[in-house]
Design a protein around this motif. Structure first.
Motif, PDB file in Angstrom:
ATOM      1  N   LEU A   1       0.833  -1.195   0.000  1.00 58.11           N
ATOM      2  CA  LEU A   1       0.000   0.000   0.000  1.00 58.11           C
ATOM      3  C   LEU A   1       0.873   1.253   0.000  1.00 58.11           C
ATOM      4  N   PRO A   2       0.340   2.371  -0.494  1.00 61.75           N
ATOM      5  CA  PRO A   2       1.122   3.615  -0.525  1.00 61.75           C
ATOM      6  C   PRO A   2       1.124   4.351   0.809  1.00 61.75           C
ATOM      7  N   VAL A   3       0.644   3.701   1.878  1.00 57.41           N
ATOM      8  CA  VAL A   3       0.610   4.315   3.205  1.00 57.41           C
ATOM      9  C   VAL A   3       1.237   3.348   4.210  1.00 57.41           C
ATOM     10  N   ALA A   4       1.686   3.898   5.340  1.00 53.53           N
ATOM     11  CA  ALA A   4       2.270   3.064   6.381  1.00 53.53           C
ATOM     12  C   ALA A   4       1.177   2.273   7.103  1.00 53.53           C
ATOM     13  N   LEU A   5       1.523   1.066   7.573  1.00 52.90           N
ATOM     14  CA  LEU A   5       0.631   0.225   8.360  1.00 52.90           C
ATOM     15  C   LEU A   5       1.148   0.179   9.795  1.00 52.90           C
ATOM     16  N   THR A   6       0.267   0.411  10.755  1.00 53.48           N
ATOM     17  CA  THR A   6       0.662   0.363  12.171  1.00 53.48           C
ATOM     18  C   THR A   6      -0.095  -0.758  12.872  1.00 53.48           C
ATOM     19  N   ASN A   7       0.361  -1.074  14.098  1.00 51.22           N
ATOM     20  CA  ASN A   7      -0.243  -2.140  14.909  1.00 51.22           C
ATOM     21  C   ASN A   7      -0.322  -3.457  14.137  1.00 51.22           C
ATOM     22  N   CYS A   8       0.750  -3.801  13.448  1.00 49.18           N
ATOM     23  CA  CYS A   8       0.776  -5.009  12.626  1.00 49.18           C
ATOM     24  C   CYS A   8       0.973  -6.245  13.511  1.00 49.18           C
ATOM     25  N   VAL A   9       0.170  -7.280  13.251  1.00 44.99           N
ATOM     26  CA  VAL A   9       0.264  -8.505  14.037  1.00 44.99           C
ATOM     27  C   VAL A   9      -0.107  -9.700  13.168  1.00 44.99           C
ATOM     28  N   PHE A  10       0.650 -10.797  13.325  1.00 41.72           N
ATOM     29  CA  PHE A  10       0.324 -12.073  12.707  1.00 41.72           C
ATOM     30  C   PHE A  10      -0.323 -12.966  13.757  1.00 41.72           C
ATOM     31  N   THR A  11      -1.386 -13.686  13.367  1.00 43.16           N
ATOM     32  CA  THR A  11      -2.022 -14.676  14.237  1.00 43.16           C
ATOM     33  C   THR A  11      -1.938 -16.029  13.556  1.00 43.16           C
ATOM     34  N   LEU A  12      -1.323 -17.012  14.254  1.00 47.15           N
ATOM     35  CA  LEU A  12      -1.126 -18.342  13.706  1.00 47.15           C
ATOM     36  C   LEU A  12      -2.077 -19.322  14.382  1.00 47.15           C
ATOM     37  N   GLU A  13      -2.590 -20.267  13.582  1.00 45.73           N
ATOM     38  CA  GLU A  13      -3.520 -21.270  14.104  1.00 45.73           C
ATOM     39  C   GLU A  13      -3.383 -22.522  13.255  1.00 45.73           C
ATOM     40  N   GLY A  14      -3.555 -23.691  13.866  1.00 46.90           N
ATOM     41  CA  GLY A  14      -3.477 -24.929  13.098  1.00 46.90           C
ATOM     42  C   GLY A  14      -3.802 -26.131  13.957  1.00 46.90           C
ATOM     43  N   ALA A  15      -4.907 -26.836  13.622  1.00 43.58           N
ATOM     44  CA  ALA A  15      -5.284 -28.033  14.375  1.00 43.58           C
ATOM     45  C   ALA A  15      -4.182 -29.072  14.270  1.00 43.58           C
ATOM     46  N   GLY A  16      -3.774 -29.605  15.412  1.00 43.97           N
ATOM     47  CA  GLY A  16      -2.719 -30.603  15.450  1.00 43.97           C
ATOM     48  C   GLY A  16      -1.320 -30.026  15.426  1.00 43.97           C
ATOM     49  N   LEU A  17      -1.207 -28.698  15.228  1.00 44.60           N
ATOM     50  CA  LEU A  17       0.099 -28.033  15.182  1.00 44.60           C
ATOM     51  C   LEU A  17       0.296 -27.091  16.361  1.00 44.60           C
ATOM     52  N   ILE A  18      -0.715 -26.244  16.602  1.00 47.37           N
ATOM     53  CA  ILE A  18      -0.640 -25.219  17.638  1.00 47.37           C
ATOM     54  C   ILE A  18      -1.852 -25.358  18.534  1.00 47.37           C
ATOM     55  N   ASP A  19      -1.656 -25.310  19.821  1.00 46.79           N
ATOM     56  CA  ASP A  19      -2.749 -25.366  20.770  1.00 46.79           C
ATOM     57  C   ASP A  19      -3.326 -23.958  20.921  1.00 46.79           C
ATOM     58  N   GLY A  20      -4.491 -23.733  20.333  1.00 50.58           N
ATOM     59  CA  GLY A  20      -5.092 -22.391  20.358  1.00 50.58           C
ATOM     60  C   GLY A  20      -4.508 -21.516  19.269  1.00 50.58           C
ATOM     61  N   GLN A  21      -4.045 -20.323  19.649  1.00 48.27           N
ATOM     62  CA  GLN A  21      -3.503 -19.363  18.692  1.00 48.27           C
ATOM     63  C   GLN A  21      -2.159 -18.836  19.177  1.00 48.27           C
ATOM     64  N   MET A  22      -1.338 -18.375  18.214  1.00 50.67           N
ATOM     65  CA  MET A  22      -0.044 -17.781  18.517  1.00 50.67           C
ATOM     66  C   MET A  22       0.026 -16.429  17.825  1.00 50.67           C
ATOM     67  N   GLU A  23       0.488 -15.405  18.536  1.00 52.68           N
ATOM     68  CA  GLU A  23       0.587 -14.059  17.960  1.00 52.68           C
ATOM     69  C   GLU A  23       2.042 -13.626  17.811  1.00 52.68           C
ATOM     70  N   ILE A  24       2.314 -12.922  16.698  1.00 54.79           N
ATOM     71  CA  ILE A  24       3.624 -12.286  16.485  1.00 54.79           C
ATOM     72  C   ILE A  24       3.356 -10.818  16.172  1.00 54.79           C
ATOM     73  N   ARG A  25       3.810  -9.926  17.047  1.00 54.10           N
ATOM     74  CA  ARG A  25       3.569  -8.490  16.853  1.00 54.10           C
ATOM     75  C   ARG A  25       4.757  -7.863  16.136  1.00 54.10           C
ATOM     76  N   VAL A  26       4.433  -7.083  15.123  1.00 53.36           N
ATOM     77  CA  VAL A  26       5.466  -6.503  14.250  1.00 53.36           C
ATOM     78  C   VAL A  26       5.622  -5.009  14.469  1.00 53.36           C
ATOM     79  N   GLY A  27       4.508  -4.311  14.739  1.00 55.62           N
ATOM     80  CA  GLY A  27       4.575  -2.858  14.918  1.00 55.62           C
ATOM     81  C   GLY A  27       4.210  -2.124  13.652  1.00 55.62           C
ATOM     82  N   LYS A  28       5.162  -1.386  13.070  1.00 58.18           N
ATOM     83  CA  LYS A  28       4.887  -0.526  11.918  1.00 58.18           C
ATOM     84  C   LYS A  28       5.594  -1.050  10.676  1.00 58.18           C
ATOM     85  N   LEU A  29       4.885  -0.933   9.528  1.00 57.40           N
ATOM     86  CA  LEU A  29       5.467  -1.274   8.234  1.00 57.40           C
ATOM     87  C   LEU A  29       5.279  -0.091   7.290  1.00 57.40           C
TER      88      LEU A  29
END
Length: 692
Positions: free
Chosen positions: A617-645
């Motif tokens: 995008l031609p604008v900055a992104l803030t409060n960036c976060v990845f949420t990971l999920e996968g039956a049989g791989l991860i119990d519940g959810q996992m978050e990775i916070r990135v901040g600003k892009l």
């Protein structure tokens, strides 16, 4: 003969349900190996160990009792007594002795292929010369069995069984017909607590709450179970799972596009005292229903209908009204959704006339009531295709979803109403489901309707009492609307409108082009992005192209998960007042999430995933976060916070987890920020058993 009504345990030292072996054979070991979960119509094995040589094989006789629900009754079929026999009878409850001694009895037991599903208690009755003693052996859970030829849900294709019963991961197709998006979904039907939640869902249905014993008598029927699940996945009439919402704000719940799987939703409903989970939309309702039905053993798949009609008055017409600027007036209750998602379940329909077995459409999204309840189906797909509107359940409504005509009216400033377009082919496009064995799209449109314009299609229209549109003289003024493809979110959209004058005289026309925010289930009245108007002269038999450009600065603030924009074009001949109208829905493409998992994926061994994302995008992104999920791989959810892009900036992050189940699993990654939300990515991971 004396009778001991109470179950006594003092004569039994041990009961072995052989849970691991039985569950493996019944394809339920992925749920649990610690309790007995079996499929109806298939043999399982148990061993009873007696104290003090209590069993005399020469004189003692045994009966077994299987019972379910409150106040089990032989008359209602919720209590079954059966003696030990010489061989297993595949058509009813039966048992044979595998081996025996004076202290040990090994039994092979088979339930009826028409047994009630759910929790059953198993009781052993020892009948001696002077008394009958009952031993409570324990509880088992009985599921539908699509591998059993006598079961109503029998499906003969092994690859389809793997896909539609055993596969915990899937893909749901969304977007619009011209740009179909793949949404990864973790169904997670074999997570251990999900089966208990599914049975709890059945017990919370209004029919069960009102009369539990009567409801349990009907739990042998996949039609009854499917209809119950269709009603209970939404909360409109009951203590159902999901609260549907299609408009902002979502601050007191979860925006529907945020969900990556069914497990979190079902657990939240269960843990919060069966209070509805906020919020769901059609693909969420359908995906949760798919999880429940696969868990209970009914082959089920998620289906998407693009350009799906919602015909509220049953006249098979979807009428849209626009002003002379091309803006929708929003006065009609009817609508055409860019896509709508439901499920199909596979079963025999002994309740209907022959020819209606196979896939049955079920829609848990609350749209219209069926028999006074917000549910829909099961409707035989074969009956929908043939226009057999007298077939239950809800065939007329789904027939309209894939077949209704679209009529467009334009109102002038003075209120004059003009019919500017009738489209018999717009509704019901690219009906899609996931391919068996891959994440590709399987187009199943021909299952629901005959080819547009064919003789068979016309015949079906008449059979369904479809309203025919009288033939009109061929129009001399035509419009065609196209855009530059592909269109990425953040880039400028170039819109091209082609005006075709089929007449032999020139025309002086007014052309109006509008761009407005579009929700996938309807237009958003008043959310205009841009209007464009131009006087244009079109020569005899000439095609003239007019271009309009739409920048991110103009459209960016209007976008939601699906990045949908509705473009309309209206041209009016200033002299003859002849008009033409066209519309096009576009979906802007979000940036990709790149996921890589280097090396081998081994059970119980740490695995690393590398996740990359570029801000296009031609604008900055803030409060960036990845949420990971996968039956049989991860119990519940996992978050990775990135901040600003910043614009053009890429981020690469690493996540570690330990796979808990073998087989093909799906790791789902969701990206969110202040200006770009619910961007999805996924990768399939084949988890292998570690080498010793």
């Amino acid at each position: 003969m004396a009778s001991n009504a109470d179950c006594v345990l003092r004569d039994v030292s041990n009961i072995d349900f052989h849970c691991e072996k039985n569950n493996q054979e019944h394809r339920t070991a992925e749920i649990s190996t610690k309790r007995l979960i079996v499929r109806r119509g298939q043999t399982f094995h148990i061993t009873v160990q007696f104290n003090r040589s209590q069993y005399n094989p020469d004189s003692d006789r045994f009966k077994l009792v299987a019972q379910t629900g409150p106040n089990p009754s032989e008359t209602a079929g919720t209590k079954v007594l059966f003696s030990l026999s010489d061989s297993i009878n595949k058509k009813r409850w039966s048992a044979v002795v595998g081996s025996s001694s004076r202290s040990r009895l090994s039994l092979n037991i088979s339930s009826s292929p028409n047994a009630k599903i759910g929790r059953h208690s198993l009781v052993l009755q020892k009948i001696t010369s002077d008394q009958t003693v009952s031993y409570l052996l324990g509880e088992l859970i009985l599921l539908f069995n699509p591998w059993c030829s006598e079961d109503e849900v029998f499906l003969s294709d092994d690859e389809q069984l793997q896909e539609y019963v055993l596969n915990e991961q899937g893909v749901i197709f969304t977007g619009c017909a011209e740009y179909i998006q793949s949404l990864p979904w973790n169904f997670g039907q074999f997570e251990e607590d999900i089966l208990d939640i599914c049975l709890k869902l059945l017990d919370n249905s209004p029919k069960h709450v009102k009369n539990p014993a009567k409801d349990c008598t009907r739990r042998n029927s996949p039609v009854h179970i499917c209809r119950t699940v269709s009603a209970m996945v939404n909360c409109n009439d009951d203590n159902g799972i999901l609260f549907g919402k299609w408009d902002d704000p979502y601050t007191d719940g979860v925006y529907p596009g945020k969900w990556n799987g069914s497990v979190t939703i079902l657990r939240q409903w269960n843990n919060n005292g069966c209070q509805p989970v906020c919020y769901g939309q059609c693909w969420v309702f359908a995906a949760v229903a798919c999880t429940v039905l696969r868990c209970l053993g009914i082959p089920t798949r998620v289906v998407t209908n693009f350009e799906s009609a919602h015909d509220t008055n049953g006249n098979l017409l979807i009428e849209s009204e626009y002003d002379d600027e091309g803006m929708e007036l929003g006065r009609s209750e009817d609508s055409v959704w860019n896509f709508h998602v439901w499920v199909e379940s596979w079963m025999a329909r002994y309740d209907l006339r022959p020819g209606n077995d196979g896939w049955q459409a079920l829609d848990p999204t609350p749209q219209e009531k069926s028999e006074g309840v917000y549910c829909c189906g099961p409707a035989p797909v074969k009956a929908i295709k043939e226009g057999e509107t007298d077939i239950g359940y809800d065939v007329p409504f789904i027939f309209a979803e894939v077949n209704a005509d679209c009529v467009t009216w334009v109102y002038s400033e003075k209120g004059k109403k003009m019919k500017v377009d009738t489209d018999t082919k717009h509704v019901g496009q690219k009906i899609s489901t996931k391919c068996v064995g891959s994440d590709e799209r399987d187009d199943i449109t021909n299952n629901y309707k005959y080819p547009e314009g064919s003789d068979e299609e016309r015949r079906i229209f008449e059979q369904a009492d479809r309203r025919r549109v009288p033939l009109k003289p061929e129009k001399q003024l035509h419009l065609y609307l196209k855009t530059n493809d592909p269109i990425y979110n953040g880039a400028n959209v170039k819109v091209f409108v082609v005006i075709s004058n089929k007449n032999s005289v020139k025309r002086v026309c007014t052309l109006k082009i509008s761009a407005m925010k579009k929700k996938y289930n309807r237009a958003t009245r008043g959310k205009c992005i841009k209007n464009f108007q131009q006087e244009i002269t079109v020569g005899p038999s000439e095609d003239k192209t007019v271009e309009m450009e739409l920048s991110y600065t103009e459209y960016g603030e209007f976008l939601d998960k699906y990045n949908l924009i509705r473009l309309t074009a209206l041209v009016i001949d200033g002299e003859t007042k002849e008009s033409a109208f066209t519309l096009k829905d576009i979906s802007l493409i979000n940036p990709n999430i790149t996921i890589q998992v280097p090396g081998e994926s081994v059970l119980s061994r740490k695995l690393k995933a590398e996740i990359s994302f570029e801000n296009i995008l031609p604008v900055a992104l803030t409060n960036c976060v990845f949420t990971l999920e996968g039956a049989g791989l991860i119990d519940g959810q996992m978050e990775i916070r990135v901040g600003k892009l910043n614009p053009g900036e890429m981020t690469t992050n690493e996540a570690s987890f330990i796979p808990k189940k073998m087989g093909l699993k799906k790791l789902t990654v969701d990206f969110d920020s202040d200006k770009l939300k619910d961007v999805k990515g996924y990768i399939n991971i084949d988890v292998q058993e570690g080498k010793i």
